[in-house]
Design an enzyme around this catalytic site. Sequence first.
Site, short mmCIF file in Angstrom:
data_model
loop_
_atom_site.label_atom_id
_atom_site.label_comp_id
_atom_site.label_asym_id
_atom_site.label_seq_id
_atom_site.Cartn_x
_atom_site.Cartn_y
_atom_site.Cartn_z
N VAL A 55 8.06 4.49 -7.36
CA VAL A 55 6.62 4.86 -7.52
C VAL A 55 6.74 6.33 -7.69
CG1 VAL A 55 4.06 4.70 -6.89
CG2 VAL A 55 5.70 2.66 -6.52
N GLY B 100 -2.12 -0.85 -11.01
CA GLY B 100 -1.12 -0.03 -11.00
C GLY B 100 -0.15 0.03 -9.74
N GLU B 101 0.54 1.22 -9.42
CA GLU B 101 1.43 1.43 -8.27
C GLU B 101 2.79 0.45 -8.57
OE1 GLU B 101 -0.27 -0.29 -4.70
OE2 GLU B 101 -2.21 1.00 -4.87
N GLY B 102 2.95 -0.24 -9.64
CA GLY B 102 4.20 -1.02 -9.93
C GLY B 102 3.76 -2.59 -9.56
#
Length: 337
Positions: A72, A304-306
């Site tokens: 990230v 988001g964030e992966g």
Amino acid sequence: MTDLPFDSLAALADSAPTLPGFDDGAADAARARQDTLTKPPGSLGRLEELAIFMAGWRGDPRPHVFDAQALVFAGNHGITARGVSPFPPEVTAQMVANFERGGAAINQLCRHAGARLSVVPLELDRPTADFTEAPAMTEAECLDAMRTGAEAVDPKCDVLILGEMGIGNSTVSAALACAVCGGPAVDWVGRGTGADDAGVARKIATVEAGLSRHADATGLAILAALGGREQAAICGAILAARVARIPVLLDGFICTAAAAPLFAADPAFLAHARVAHVSREPGHARLCAAIGQDPLLDLGMALGEGTGAALALSLLRAALECHNGMATFAEAGVAGG
């Protein structure tokens, strides 16, 4: 480890033909195995496709995910001064601290999927320039962030998960996607982290102003003109993974938009990458179609964030468990194989 020409964006853009390619022999062997397993041909759908995709990029007809790396990248953006986000830029560093303490959604999903997570902040105390007034990054700054992303990749991992954090980066993503794919800014701008109607209007105006100022930017130059350090780091990581023949799972709109300048430079740069899920941000499905990607999951996520990529890792593991663990018709003594 990368063997990439990080001396200029132009040199990077020309490097696609020199990068390692897909192993057709391993993929053909994996496809042949799929046809002998105890199931009707093609009945596992995209799970079969994923197994063959992994076989070709890992050069192994029976690929495994022993080591999954999640990265990230975090960055801050000068355009936040234009009111494009309901959150202040200080939240980026606060969320990085949350990642490091293990308190974010990505921490839980990586633990569940069996991925080791690293968070890489990129000069959070020095935001990129406001791209309505100047290029977001100089070429040197862009290359430096790309190099940081490349160096964060472990060449021994079997799959790479990419995510990001950065207040204001849904506006950056809209600008990148619009610059690569065209069309009006309104088609690419969404609510991000919860912008109201006035906030969305500011985002649209900011994207329009940035695109007008940098209308001549093409290919990887779009990344320096409109992107952020986390977007550049994502591109660097994608390139490093390609050198090591590591398949990549891209997260949602921000990650896909970060990779879009690579696609603009040469679609081959993304051959080893798959978009993990389609975000509810309105531009994401349009962007995926434009770059020829069919996301693996559709769960209405936009965090988001992966997080979507971490979920897709579980799907990938399931695909390989079936590919490697199922019996063939001959092994099971089942007629029809």
